[in-house]
Design a protein around this motif. Structure first.
Motif, mmCIF file in Angstrom:
data_model
loop_
_atom_site.group_PDB
_atom_site.id
_atom_site.type_symbol
_atom_site.label_atom_id
_atom_site.label_comp_id
_atom_site.label_asym_id
_atom_site.label_seq_id
_atom_site.Cartn_x
_atom_site.Cartn_y
_atom_site.Cartn_z
ATOM 1 N N ASP A 36 -12.878 -5.797 3.016
ATOM 2 C CA ASP A 36 -14.167 -5.185 3.363
ATOM 3 C C ASP A 36 -14.956 -4.807 2.118
ATOM 4 O O ASP A 36 -16.188 -4.917 2.082
ATOM 5 N N GLU A 37 -14.249 -4.321 1.095
ATOM 6 C CA GLU A 37 -14.930 -3.928 -0.141
ATOM 7 C C GLU A 37 -15.474 -5.160 -0.854
ATOM 8 O O GLU A 37 -16.581 -5.132 -1.420
ATOM 9 N N LEU A 38 -14.706 -6.258 -0.840
ATOM 10 C CA LEU A 38 -15.179 -7.491 -1.454
ATOM 11 C C LEU A 38 -16.419 -8.003 -0.728
ATOM 12 O O LEU A 38 -17.394 -8.432 -1.359
ATOM 13 N N GLN A 39 -16.389 -7.919 0.630
ATOM 14 C CA GLN A 39 -17.543 -8.368 1.403
ATOM 15 C C GLN A 39 -18.771 -7.532 1.088
ATOM 16 O O GLN A 39 -19.886 -8.049 0.987
ATOM 17 N N THR A 40 -18.582 -6.236 0.894
ATOM 18 C CA THR A 40 -19.699 -5.358 0.548
ATOM 19 C C THR A 40 -20.314 -5.765 -0.784
ATOM 20 O O THR A 40 -21.549 -5.805 -0.928
ATOM 21 N N LEU A 41 -19.442 -6.077 -1.791
ATOM 22 C CA LEU A 41 -19.956 -6.506 -3.094
ATOM 23 C C LEU A 41 -20.740 -7.805 -2.959
ATOM 24 O O LEU A 41 -21.800 -7.985 -3.569
ATOM 25 N N MET A 42 -20.223 -8.717 -2.156
ATOM 26 C CA MET A 42 -20.895 -10.006 -1.970
ATOM 27 C C MET A 42 -22.254 -9.812 -1.284
ATOM 28 O O MET A 42 -23.243 -10.446 -1.664
#
Length: 882
Positions: free
Chosen positions: A116-122
């Protein structure tokens, strides 16, 4: 070869040899010089090589030193290359990720991020013109640094919380070379924070459940701090919480402030805690009760420093106490009898109403079993069902008869409830009852009111419907016939209007008795209301049987009635419907009998008619036309026509009668005699009549303004308009709104209506004449005019009905009536107008009798406004209006 040539060749060879020696000498010198340069270069290269080896050794030592430094820290250290891929990690990072450094280098740190955190950064990154391998690296590049909390996966796939800080790396020339990330494991701290938050949440929840909050008062700074629950109790948000003691005191109920202030002041001088209950005054003047506790802390010199306290909402407790007090009061003062027994039905408590209803004083029943009150009116089966219901449902209610102390029995409506302990043990039975004696008497009276007519004592519509439905089921089952007779008294309204309602009521009672006497025991006679009665005939198979009973009723009601000293002749009209041919339910049979009754009235009253199917079609048509008539004005389907009226003496145009026409969009022309009665029955004649008067006055005023001086326009008034509307105000307002002189308006009222309520109508007509309008009696000769009233009426014109004109001069009776009306009008100095003149013979006869005015097709058809305007123009050009 000659010697000379040989000598020359030798000379040439010596020259070449000398040149070669010179070249060789130069070459040797150049080689010596090159060797020296080469030797110098070699020595320089060896010197540079030694320096490079020393530099590499220093760099290696520094790299090893950096790696040792990175390895000594407890945080994860990760070095990223210029493309964002991992180029170096420390030992702690390899241990945390569970992989060798070689296996990690070249990958991106994003692989270990929580999805989820990676998706937020993307999602936060804009579109970039180059391939993105690491959203994390691109994020820190755009911000020139980065600090955030992230979760990273370990070798088992479990995620740990890290605080990550990152900085970009640049060469001495400023070129971006990558970044270094330092990630500190904060999982233990996060767990501790979560436990702390959980503890705080549980504390808040406990305080919320207990409705208990705490506060702290800094006495030196006079600063008050409230917990969240205190704010909730006081119904204030944190921003509006009182900042000091005085602000708090302002929220206390005015009647309790002095007591609260005194108790707090005393607590400042005592180490003991104080407690007080008081009220809060909330928005909307609502009251809330709270329990306050407070303790004060002192310094070494005994000076008060801080006060600590709690606030608990005790409104529910106070309410419960009030409810208990109220319950005790209700028990003692209830109008219902209350009896409480133990599990073995021994009476342990009764209230005052118990004694009043059953006559027992408390000492006479306490300790006795409840069966003491049994009356014997209910059998053992009744009590078995009662106890079975109590055991199954925990409650029972119903009617029960108990025995009073004096031996009499009394009907009670009793509710019995079971009271059990928390573990399900039976503790008590509670019986609540009230005396049904009065209700039973009232119920009988109400039943009489609900099912019987108060005036006549006959069954009413409700009971009639029930009996009719019951009779229908029996007739269907046994194959029997059934008939419904709908009766409407003739001339009853005249009795009410002339002799008053008391005489009318007495007449209705007499009619009801005659109907009872005329029918069999199995038949039902009911009064629907007003002067309408229904007779239900059962077991009637043949039409002659029904006709015989109907004729008997007609005969009975034809005989005069002697009521309050008056001899009254009324009669009735009867409509008949039969089962099964005319309907299968009570509503349909009554409706069809009603339609047949109207047919009987149309046939001259005093007779009976059987229902026929075409009557329903006629009624449906009438209902459809009523609905369409309501929209006719809005749709512009109603229009006015004008019937010219002429003076007989000189043939000049004397005026025009306004005629209403309805051109339906689908049905075409609808005759006035078809829609005017509908409009009168449903009340539409009032707004339609107002519209007709307004349009007619407006049209005549328009003609007058154009020089077309039509003397007057005649507008018919319905009796319904006079009865239901304020006719005087309507006429006055119409004249004012249009500007038409009152003398140009003639109002026609039928003779039948005028004589129906002659006394009251004289007053209405006089008020209309006072406005300046002319009044005419329409259809004269068809009613029952009294000459005594006629001479008092403020009318200026009599209109002979067309029914008397159409057969003159051939019919001697019509000739005699016409002569009489003309003579009457001339003697009363009234203008007489003959309607319906259609032949030259009729016109000549009326001229011979010196009739004043005429109208009819012989003189001219009715015309619309445009055609009538042309007629007026011709009359104006002929000088008729000069």
């Amino acid at each position: 070869m000659t010697d000379q040539a040989l000598q020359a060749e030798l000379e040439w060879l010596r020259l070449e040899l000398a040149a070669l020696r010179l070249a060789n000498s130069a070459l040797e010198q150049q080689m010596v010089k090159g060797a020296e340069q080469t030797d110098a270069m070699i020595r320089a290269l060896e010197t540079q090589s030694s320096a490079l080896r020393a530099a590499n050794l220093r760099q290696l030592n520094q790299t090893n030193f950096t790696q040792r430094v990175m390895d000594t820290t407890g945080a994860l250290v990760i070095v990223l290359g210029p493309d964002g891929r991992i180029s170096q990690i420390n030992r702690r990072c390899a241990e945390a990720m569970g992989e060798q450094a070689a296996a990690i280098e070249g990958r991106v740190l994003d692989e270990w991020l929580f999805p989820d955190e990676l998706q937020t950064l993307m999602d936060q990154l804009p579109e970039l013109p180059w391939p993105v391998y690491s959203p994390l690296f691109e994020t820190l590049r755009r911000a020139d640094g980065y600090a955030a909390e992230h979760r990273l996966a370990d070798s088992s796939g479990a995620f740990h919380d890290y605080w990550m800080e990152a900085s970009l790396l640049h060469s001495p020339q400023g070129k971006e070379e990558g970044a270094v990330i330092c990630a500190t494991d904060i999982s233990a701290l996060k767990n501790q924070q979560n436990r702390l938050r959980r503890s705080e949440s549980l504390l808040k929840e406990a305080q919320h459940i207990a409705q208990l909050g705490h506060w702290e008062l800094d006495l030196a700074a006079d600063r008050l701090i409230w917990s969240e629950e205190v704010c909730r109790i006081f119904e204030l948000d944190a921003a509006r919480a009182p900042a000091n003691y005085q602000a708090f005191l302002a929220l206390v109920h005015p009647d309790d402030r002095a007591a609260v202030d005194q108790a707090y002041a005393e607590s400042l001088n005592s180490p003991c805690a104080f407690a007080i209950d008081h009220r809060l005054l909330l928005a909307g003047d609502r009251i809330k009760w709270v329990h306050e506790r407070c303790v004060t802390h002192y310094d070494s010199d005994g000076r008060p420093l801080r006060s600590f306290g709690t606030v608990q909402d005790i409104t529910a407790q106070r309410d419960a106490e009030s409810e208990q007090e109220l319950a005790a009061s209700v028990f003692d003062n209830s109008l219902n009898g209350i009896m409480i027994t133990d599990a073995k039905t021994r009476i342990i408590k009764v209230n005052r109403a118990f004694s009043e209803i059953l006559g027992y004083a408390p000492p006479e029943v306490l300790g006795h079993k409840a069966r003491l009150l049994k009356s014997g009116n209910q059998d053992a089966h009744f009590y078995r069902n009662l106890w079975r219901t109590l055991e199954r449902d925990g409650k029972w209610q119903g009617e029960i008869w108990d025995r009073r102390r004096d031996g009499g029995v009394v009907p009670l409506w009793q509710s019995i409830s079971v009271v059990r302990a928390m573990d399900g043990r039976l503790l008590h039975y509670i019986g609540v009852f009230y005396d049904l004696s009065e209700q039973k008497r009232n119920a009988e009276h109400i039943h009489r009111l609900a099912y019987y007519d108060v005036l006549t004592g006959l069954p009413n519509r409700q009971l009639l419907n029930e009996r009719c439905e019951h009779a229908l089921r029996r007739a269907q089952r046994d194959g029997q016939g059934l008939a419904v007779l709908f009766l409407d008294l003739d001339r009853f309204k005249h009795v009410n209007d002339t002799l008053g309602h008391p005489v009318g009521d007495e007449l209705l009672r007499a009619v009801a008795q005659r109907l009872r006497d005329s029918l069999r025991e199995i038949d039902t006679v009911a009064r629907l209301g007003g002067d309408e009665f229904i007779v239900l005939l059962e077991d009637t198979r043949h039409q002659p049987d029904i006709e015989r009973i109907a004729a008997k009723i007609l005969g009975a009601l034809t005989l005069p009635f002697n009521v309050a000293g008056h001899r009254l002749d009324i009669g009735t009209s009867i409509g008949i419907s039969r089962f099964p041919g005319d309907g299968n339910d009570a509503t349909t049979l009554i409706k069809h009998a009603d339609l047949a009754m109207y047919r009987a009235k149309e046939q001259g009253r005093g007779n009976f008619q059987f229902y026929e199917a075409h009557l329903t079609a006629r009624a449906n048509e009438r209902l459809y036309l009523e609905g369409e008539l309501r929209e006719a004005v809005a749709r512009g389907e109603l229009t006015l026509y004008y019937q010219p009226q002429y003076r007989v003496g000189d043939g000049r145009l004397a005026g025009a009668e306004v005629l209403l026409r309805w051109f339906h969009r689908e049905l075409g022309m609808i005759p006035p005699d078809k829609f005017i009665p509908i409009a009168e029955d449903c009340g539409l004649i009032v707004p339609i009549g107002e519209w007709v008067l307004l349009m007619a006055c407006r049209q005549l005023k328009s003609w007058l303004d154009c020089g077309l001086n039509l003397p007057r326009v005649a507008v018919n008034l319905s009796g319904v308009q006079i009865e239901r509307g304020n006719i005087l105000a309507m006429v006055s307002q119409t004249l004012a709104a249009t500007g038409l002189p009152a003398s140009c308006l003639e109002l026609e009222i039928t003779e039948t209506y005028i004589m129906r309520q002659a006394e009251s109508n004289v007053g209405v007509l006089e008020e209309l004449r006072a406005l300046g309008v002319t009044l005419a009696i329409d259809d004269f000769g068809t009613g029952h005019s009294s000459l005594g009233y006629l001479k008092r009426l403020p009318v200026a014109k009599l209109k002979i009905d067309r029914s008397f004109v159409m057969d003159i001069p051939q019919d001697s009776n019509d000739v005699a009536i016409t002569r009489a009306i003309l003579a009457l009008g001339q003697s009363l100095k009234m203008t007489v107008l003959a309607e319906g003149v259609e032949t030259a013979e009729q016109a000549a006869f009326l001229r011979e009798l010196e009739c004043d005015e005429v109208q009819g097709y012989f003189f001219g058809n009715c015309l619309d406004s445009a055609a009538f305007a042309k007629l007026l123009q011709v009359a104006a050009e002929a000088g008729e209006f000069s």
